[in-house]
Scaffold this motif. Sequence first.
Motif, PDB file in Angstrom:
ATOM      1  N   LEU A   6      79.257 -25.639  89.222  1.00  0.00           N
ATOM      2  CA  LEU A   6      79.069 -25.684  87.775  1.00  0.00           C
ATOM      3  C   LEU A   6      80.388 -25.514  87.031  1.00  0.00           C
ATOM      4  O   LEU A   6      80.645 -26.174  86.013  1.00  0.00           O
ATOM      5  CB  LEU A   6      78.082 -24.604  87.338  1.00  0.00           C
ATOM      6  CG  LEU A   6      76.635 -24.801  87.815  1.00  0.00           C
ATOM      7  CD1 LEU A   6      75.795 -23.601  87.399  1.00  0.00           C
ATOM      8  CD2 LEU A   6      76.053 -26.074  87.232  1.00  0.00           C
ATOM      9  N   ARG A   7      81.239 -24.622  87.534  1.00  0.00           N
ATOM     10  CA  ARG A   7      82.534 -24.401  86.866  1.00  0.00           C
ATOM     11  C   ARG A   7      83.414 -25.650  86.966  1.00  0.00           C
ATOM     12  O   ARG A   7      84.123 -26.018  86.019  1.00  0.00           O
ATOM     13  CB  ARG A   7      83.245 -23.203  87.479  1.00  0.00           C
ATOM     14  CG  ARG A   7      84.602 -22.928  86.823  1.00  0.00           C
ATOM     15  CD  ARG A   7      85.238 -21.688  87.372  1.00  0.00           C
ATOM     16  NE  ARG A   7      86.534 -21.463  86.752  1.00  0.00           N
ATOM     17  CZ  ARG A   7      86.754 -20.946  85.555  1.00  0.00           C
ATOM     18  NH1 ARG A   7      85.708 -20.571  84.804  1.00  0.00           N
ATOM     19  NH2 ARG A   7      87.980 -20.780  85.091  1.00  0.00           N
ATOM     20  N   ALA A   8      83.359 -26.343  88.142  1.00  0.00           N
ATOM     21  CA  ALA A   8      84.172 -27.553  88.301  1.00  0.00           C
ATOM     22  C   ALA A   8      83.723 -28.655  87.346  1.00  0.00           C
ATOM     23  O   ALA A   8      84.541 -29.428  86.843  1.00  0.00           O
ATOM     24  CB  ALA A   8      84.094 -28.040  89.749  1.00  0.00           C
ATOM     25  N   LYS A   9      82.400 -28.714  87.084  1.00  0.00           N
ATOM     26  CA  LYS A   9      81.909 -29.710  86.135  1.00  0.00           C
ATOM     27  C   LYS A   9      82.245 -29.339  84.693  1.00  0.00           C
ATOM     28  O   LYS A   9      82.470 -30.220  83.863  1.00  0.00           O
ATOM     29  CB  LYS A   9      80.407 -29.896  86.291  1.00  0.00           C
ATOM     30  CG  LYS A   9      79.996 -30.532  87.610  1.00  0.00           C
ATOM     31  CD  LYS A   9      78.498 -30.735  87.681  1.00  0.00           C
ATOM     32  CE  LYS A   9      78.104 -31.429  88.977  1.00  0.00           C
ATOM     33  NZ  LYS A   9      76.645 -31.632  89.077  1.00  0.00           N
ATOM     34  N   ALA A  10      82.255 -28.048  84.397  1.00  0.00           N
ATOM     35  CA  ALA A  10      82.557 -27.624  83.030  1.00  0.00           C
ATOM     36  C   ALA A  10      84.040 -27.725  82.723  1.00  0.00           C
ATOM     37  O   ALA A  10      84.438 -28.036  81.587  1.00  0.00           O
ATOM     38  CB  ALA A  10      82.067 -26.188  82.808  1.00  0.00           C
ATOM     39  N   TYR A  11      84.872 -27.460  83.720  1.00  0.00           N
ATOM     40  CA  TYR A  11      86.328 -27.514  83.530  1.00  0.00           C
ATOM     41  C   TYR A  11      86.921 -28.430  84.594  1.00  0.00           C
ATOM     42  O   TYR A  11      87.440 -27.960  85.623  1.00  0.00           O
ATOM     43  CB  TYR A  11      86.937 -26.116  83.645  1.00  0.00           C
ATOM     44  CG  TYR A  11      86.331 -25.118  82.681  1.00  0.00           C
ATOM     45  CD1 TYR A  11      86.713 -25.086  81.329  1.00  0.00           C
ATOM     46  CD2 TYR A  11      85.374 -24.214  83.116  1.00  0.00           C
ATOM     47  CE1 TYR A  11      86.151 -24.179  80.457  1.00  0.00           C
ATOM     48  CE2 TYR A  11      84.807 -23.298  82.244  1.00  0.00           C
ATOM     49  CZ  TYR A  11      85.198 -23.293  80.914  1.00  0.00           C
ATOM     50  OH  TYR A  11      84.643 -22.410  80.048  1.00  0.00           O
TER      51      TYR A  11
END
Length: 657
Positions: free
Chosen positions: A56-61
Motif C-alpha cells: 500500500l505504501r509503494a502505491k501511495a508513494y
Amino acid sequence: MKYPKLLTRWHQSLSLVGLLTLAVAALSTSPGTAFGQESSHSSGWVVIPVDEYRVLRAKAYPVEHDPEPPPIDATLTRVDYDLHITGDLAAGRASLTVDVLIDGWVRVPIPSGLLVREARLDGKLVSLVPAAAGKGGAQLSVLLSHVGRSVVLLDVNVPITSTAGDESISLPSSESGVTRASVQLARQDIDVRIAGGLLSEQSQSTGETKWLAYGRGNEPLTFTWRKKTEDHHVDQPLRLRGSLTQLTSIGEDSTSIYAEVNLDVVQGAARAVKLQVPDKITVNQVSGAMVADWDSKGGELTVTFLEPVEQSARFVINGEARLPRDGPIEIPLLRLLNTERDTGGVAVEVLGAGEIKDLKSQGLEDADATDLGDMVASRQSPSLVAFRVRPGDASTTRALNVNIARYTQQAVLLTNIEEARYQVLLSIDGKTLVRARYAVRNNQRNFVKITLPSGATVWSASLAGKPIRPGQSPDGSLLLPLEKTRGGEDSPAFVVEVLYLSRAAAWQEKGRTKVTLPALDLPVSRTGLLLYYPPLFRVTAEPGSFRTQPYENPTSAVLSPASGGIGAGFGGGIGSASPAAKPMAPEDRKDKRDATQALLDSFRAKSAGGKVTGILPVNVQFPAFGPSIFLVSQLTGENQAPAAAVSFQREKKGGAR
C-alpha cells in the motif's frame, strides 16, 4: 545516528501493535464481553501484515525512476552548402545543424571528403579531431558539450573534375536527414545534370548561373555541367529510312492485311509519314505509341505523330483486301514514300485447305519466315511463302503474283459424346428405370437429339448438374441444349443427363428380356451399362454388342464419382456384384473437383442468358438397389439405339446368396 533510532522506533511500534492484538484477542474470548450485543462504533487500530503495508505504501508513494537515456548521443540534422565555382575549385561554406541529446562531451562526425579550411561554433573557432583509432580512419569530428541545437560553420573547398567536356563536383553523403546545396557558376548557357538528388531551382543572371538542389543524404550529390550547344537538327531537311513488313492472309471469304512499319530519322524531324496504298486495300486501323491520327484517301495513307520524331518510331497497320479465293492473284503491296532507303519483306499465307502453286516476284528475294521477325515466324499456316525486299533504291518496282489451288474440305466431327454411362434398374413387374449420362464435347451444335424407347416417360433432365426443361422435336424426340465453346478454344467436356421410365413384360420363373437404350444423333465413343436386377433372380448377359467385364470407373473426368458429386453413387448399389472402385489420391480428387468447378463456372457465365426462367424441374436421384452386372460397348454410331439382351431365372433358394 538517525537510522538506528528509526529502526528502534519501528520495532517498538511493531511490539505495541502486537500487544494490542493480544489484548483484542483476550477480550473477544472472555465470557464477560459484550461483543454479542449491539455496540456503538468507535475509532481504533487497524492491524494488517507488514507485506500488505509495504504494498500500500509503494502505491501511495511510487518511486520515481530515472528517464531512459536517448538511443544516441547526438544527431546531424541538416547540412547546407553554399558554394561558388571559380577556376578548379568550388569554395564556400557548409552549415552543419547538430542536435546534442545528452550531457557531456559528444563526438559528431562531419561529412567525409570535404577539404575544411576552418570551423566555427557560435562565432568562435573550434578544432576538428580525427576519429579514434580503428573507427573511421581519417574522418574528422567536432566535439560538443552543450545539450540542444548547435550550428557548426565550415569553410570548405570541393575539387572540380573534368571528363570528356563535362565538369562536375561531388558533395559527400552524410547521415543527415536533409541535404541542401546552393551552387553558383560564373558562366551562362550551361546544361546541368543532377545525380543523387533533385534540382529544385535554376536561374541565370548577368554572367552567372545558380542552382539549388536537395540530396538524398545516403548517397553523394553530384552536379555535372557543360556548355550548352545549339542543335539545328530539327530545322534541317528530313532524311528518312524505313522498314515495312507485310503479311497477307488469303482466306476462303476475305483477305486480311497486317503490316509493321519501323522508321529511322537520319536528319531533321518527321511530323508525319506517307505510305502508298493500292486500291484493293482498305485500311481499318493504324496504331502505335507515337500515332496521333491517320487518314487514307487518294491511294495514300498519311500517319501523323503526336510530336516530331527525331530518332525512331513504330506503328502497325491493319486492313483488308478484295482478292479472289483461288487462281492467279496479284498481291497488293504497301510502300513507304519519301524515304531514301527502305527494307523489310512480304509474306503470303493461305488459310484453309489450299496451297500456293506458282510464284512470280519482281524486286523481291526468297527468304525464310524467320527472317521477317516474330510476326511471320509465329504463323502456323500450312502454306506460307516469304520474300525479303531487294536492297537498292526505294523507288524500285516491286510486284508479287501467286497461284493458289483450293481443295475441298472434308467434313470433320465438331461434336462428340466421348463416353456414355447408363444405370438401369429392372423390376419383376417389367418396369425399367434408366439413368443416362453423357460426357459431351461440343464446338458447334445447339442441341442434342435423344430418341427414347417407345412409351418411355421422362422424369428429369439436367445439363452440367443443373435441372433443365428439354424441348421436343416434331418426331417426338427430346432436344437437350448443349454448351458451346468460343471460337479458337478447345471444347471442355460437360455432362448431359436424362432419367426416364419405360415398361416391359413382367418376369416369369425364367425368360429373356432386352434393354433398349436411347438413340442419339451423335456418335458415342465408349458406353458403360450398370444393370441392377431383382435379388430373387440370377441374370446373365446374352452375346451381342455389349460384353460383360468387371466394373470400372468412367474414363471421362466429368463422369467420375470423384468429380464433385456429379456421378456420386454410380459405382453400385446394395448387394452389388461389381468390385469396389479403387480409392483416388486426395490430390487427384482435388484436381478433378477444381476442373469440374471451373467447367461449371464457365458454362454459367456463357449461358446465363439462355437459362429457363420460372420454376425449375426437380433433380431425381437414381435408386441403385440390388445385385448388378457391368456391360461395355464401343463405337456406337449416330441415330443407333444400343440394346443389351439378358436372360433371367428365379433362384431355387429364394434369393439367398
